[in-house]
Write a protein that holds these residues in place. Structure first.
Motif, mmCIF file in Angstrom:
data_model
loop_
_atom_site.group_PDB
_atom_site.id
_atom_site.type_symbol
_atom_site.label_atom_id
_atom_site.label_comp_id
_atom_site.label_asym_id
_atom_site.label_seq_id
_atom_site.Cartn_x
_atom_site.Cartn_y
_atom_site.Cartn_z
ATOM 1 N N LEU A 184 47.588 45.228 -6.001
ATOM 2 C CA LEU A 184 48.479 46.183 -5.352
ATOM 3 C C LEU A 184 49.811 46.242 -6.093
ATOM 4 O O LEU A 184 50.311 47.328 -6.402
ATOM 5 C CB LEU A 184 48.707 45.780 -3.893
ATOM 6 C CG LEU A 184 49.555 46.735 -3.036
ATOM 7 C CD1 LEU A 184 49.103 46.685 -1.585
ATOM 8 C CD2 LEU A 184 51.040 46.404 -3.114
ATOM 9 N N THR A 185 50.390 45.077 -6.390
ATOM 10 C CA THR A 185 51.652 45.043 -7.123
ATOM 11 C C THR A 185 51.504 45.717 -8.477
ATOM 12 O O THR A 185 52.353 46.517 -8.890
ATOM 13 C CB THR A 185 52.116 43.598 -7.324
ATOM 14 O OG1 THR A 185 52.328 42.989 -6.059
ATOM 15 C CG2 THR A 185 53.413 43.541 -8.130
ATOM 16 N N GLN A 186 50.425 45.410 -9.184
ATOM 17 C CA GLN A 186 50.219 45.970 -10.518
ATOM 18 C C GLN A 186 50.068 47.485 -10.469
ATOM 19 O O GLN A 186 50.654 48.211 -11.282
ATOM 20 C CB GLN A 186 48.993 45.326 -11.160
ATOM 21 C CG GLN A 186 49.171 43.851 -11.464
ATOM 22 C CD GLN A 186 47.860 43.145 -11.769
ATOM 23 O OE1 GLN A 186 46.779 43.717 -11.594
ATOM 24 N NE2 GLN A 186 47.940 41.903 -12.207
ATOM 25 N N ARG A 242 52.282 45.844 3.452
ATOM 26 C CA ARG A 242 52.297 45.314 4.828
ATOM 27 C C ARG A 242 50.926 45.419 5.473
ATOM 28 O O ARG A 242 50.418 44.459 6.058
ATOM 29 C CB ARG A 242 53.324 46.075 5.671
ATOM 30 C CG ARG A 242 54.772 45.802 5.341
ATOM 31 C CD ARG A 242 55.683 46.350 6.428
ATOM 32 N NE ARG A 242 55.466 47.779 6.659
ATOM 33 C CZ ARG A 242 56.084 48.749 5.997
ATOM 34 N NH1 ARG A 242 56.966 48.446 5.053
ATOM 35 N NH2 ARG A 242 55.855 50.025 6.270
ATOM 36 N N GLU A 243 50.334 46.587 5.375
ATOM 37 C CA GLU A 243 49.080 46.840 6.079
ATOM 38 C C GLU A 243 47.915 46.052 5.511
ATOM 39 O O GLU A 243 46.978 45.687 6.232
ATOM 40 C CB GLU A 243 48.777 48.338 6.060
ATOM 41 C CG GLU A 243 49.775 49.172 6.862
ATOM 42 C CD GLU A 243 49.677 50.650 6.564
ATOM 43 O OE1 GLU A 243 48.717 51.047 5.848
ATOM 44 O OE2 GLU A 243 50.564 51.401 7.016
ATOM 45 N N SER A 244 47.952 45.780 4.219
ATOM 46 C CA SER A 244 46.858 45.035 3.593
ATOM 47 C C SER A 244 46.916 43.550 3.915
ATOM 48 O O SER A 244 45.914 42.836 3.801
ATOM 49 C CB SER A 244 46.907 45.211 2.074
ATOM 50 O OG SER A 244 48.047 44.561 1.529
ATOM 51 N N GLY A 245 48.092 43.069 4.289
ATOM 52 C CA GLY A 245 48.271 41.642 4.534
ATOM 53 C C GLY A 245 48.523 40.849 3.270
ATOM 54 O O GLY A 245 48.671 39.617 3.321
ATOM 55 N N ASP A 246 48.602 41.516 2.129
ATOM 56 C CA ASP A 246 48.769 40.795 0.869
ATOM 57 C C ASP A 246 50.129 40.097 0.766
ATOM 58 O O ASP A 246 50.229 39.015 0.183
ATOM 59 C CB ASP A 246 48.586 41.745 -0.312
ATOM 60 C CG ASP A 246 47.120 41.930 -0.684
ATOM 61 O OD1 ASP A 246 46.256 41.426 0.058
ATOM 62 O OD2 ASP A 246 46.842 42.586 -1.707
ATOM 63 N N THR A 247 51.170 40.706 1.350
ATOM 64 C CA THR A 247 52.482 40.069 1.305
ATOM 65 C C THR A 247 52.479 38.765 2.093
ATOM 66 O O THR A 247 52.991 37.730 1.634
ATOM 67 C CB THR A 247 53.564 41.016 1.847
ATOM 68 O OG1 THR A 247 53.586 42.208 1.056
ATOM 69 C CG2 THR A 247 54.937 40.358 1.792
ATOM 70 N N TRP A 276 54.069 52.401 -1.002
ATOM 71 C CA TRP A 276 53.557 51.129 -1.497
ATOM 72 C C TRP A 276 54.016 49.953 -0.641
ATOM 73 O O TRP A 276 53.265 48.987 -0.458
ATOM 74 C CB TRP A 276 53.955 50.934 -2.958
ATOM 75 C CG TRP A 276 53.129 51.778 -3.884
ATOM 76 C CD1 TRP A 276 53.540 52.832 -4.630
ATOM 77 C CD2 TRP A 276 51.723 51.635 -4.115
ATOM 78 N NE1 TRP A 276 52.490 53.378 -5.325
ATOM 79 C CE2 TRP A 276 51.359 52.654 -5.034
ATOM 80 C CE3 TRP A 276 50.748 50.768 -3.654
ATOM 81 C CZ2 TRP A 276 50.056 52.806 -5.494
ATOM 82 C CZ3 TRP A 276 49.442 50.920 -4.117
ATOM 83 C CH2 TRP A 276 49.108 51.931 -5.017
ATOM 84 N N ALA A 277 55.212 50.035 -0.076
ATOM 85 C CA ALA A 277 55.664 48.985 0.843
ATOM 86 C C ALA A 277 54.765 48.933 2.071
ATOM 87 O O ALA A 277 54.410 47.848 2.564
ATOM 88 C CB ALA A 277 57.119 49.222 1.245
#
Length: 256
Positions: A199-201, A231-236, A226-227
């Motif tokens: 996601l970051t990439q 949040r929604e993906s839970g990756d953070t 992207w923010a």
């Protein structure tokens, strides 16, 4: 061996090899045509996170097959631009792995990648002035963004080749490795990329390249998108938890 593009996928990395050994891996018209649909298929493969572009043997790519220019420079250049744009639009990180000659259309393809790693002894050049060809607008702008107007003009005006040290100094390449160390460095680096947040990439590539309508409002909107994805993906949350627990993160974006 017939000229063509060879593809191999392993551990999330798709490697596309330019192969035309009899002509220093020059790109033929069929090879230019083949690249965009090949990249589209790889982009749609959920098992592919990143792409490596390289050349067979000891040469990256010596440019377009000059025979194609005799048959029709316009068609060949149009196909090269389409291939370049398809490479630049690939959603994941792209890395050009360069040995030997990276000239003309080969340099055009390398510049369309996100990063470029080269082996000592590599030579780089943009050579339309030797052929009486007007370099495409898209490729010219990309080259200027990458290395600045002065160095771009030096290469375009003269058609002269530069070595890896100058390419590194001007920003045309990101790393130059001693002979025998390039493959290991690329394997190590792609392993690092595979362990990071896709996601970051993906977000960083889109925002850095400006692949939206260029305005502050558009940039703000894409940043907010992207923010929300993070949040929604839970990756953070996962990334923070992994850091605190001193373990490798298990990122899940994109889900499904």
């Amino acid at each position: 061996m017939e000229p063509g593009l060879k593809t191999h996928v392993s551990d999330g990395t798709a490697t596309v090899t330019i192969s035309n050994l009899g002509k220093r891996n020059a790109m033929t018209v069929p090879m230019w045509r083949e690249l965009p649909p090949l990249l589209e298929r790889l982009a749609g493969d959920r098992g592919v996170r990143q792409l490596v572009l390289t050349g067979a043997g000891t040469t990256f790519c010596a440019g377009a097959d000059i025979g194609a220019l005799r048959e029709g420079a316009g068609e060949s250049q149009g196909l090269a631009v389409a291939a370049e744009e398809a490479l630049a639009a690939f959603p994941g990180p792209t890395l050009a792995v360069i040995r030997g000659y990276c000239v003309g259309g080969g340099c055009q393809l390398a510049a369309a990648c996100d990063l470029r790693f080269a082996e000592e002894g590599a030579l780089f050049g943009v050579t339309p002035a030797k052929l009486g060809v007007a370099y495409p607008a898209s490729a010219t702008r990309r080259l200027v963004r990458l290395i600045g107007p002065s160095t771009a003009k030096y290469l375009l005006f003269s058609g002269e080749l530069i070595d890896g040290a100058r390419a590194l100094r001007t920003g045309l390449v990101d790393e130059v490795l001693p002979e025998g160390e390039l493959d290991k460095r690329v394997a190590d680096f792609t392993a690092v990329l595979a362990g990071r947040s896709l996601l970051t990439q993906t977000a960083a590539k889109e925002l850095a390249d400006g692949t939206w309508d260029v305005s502050p409002a558009d940039a703000e909107e894409r940043g907010a998108y992207w923010a929300a994805q993070a949040r929604e993906s839970g990756d953070t949350v996962e990334g923070a938890a992994a850091f605190l627990e001193r373990r490798a993160p298990r990122f899940t974006w994109p889900a499904g």
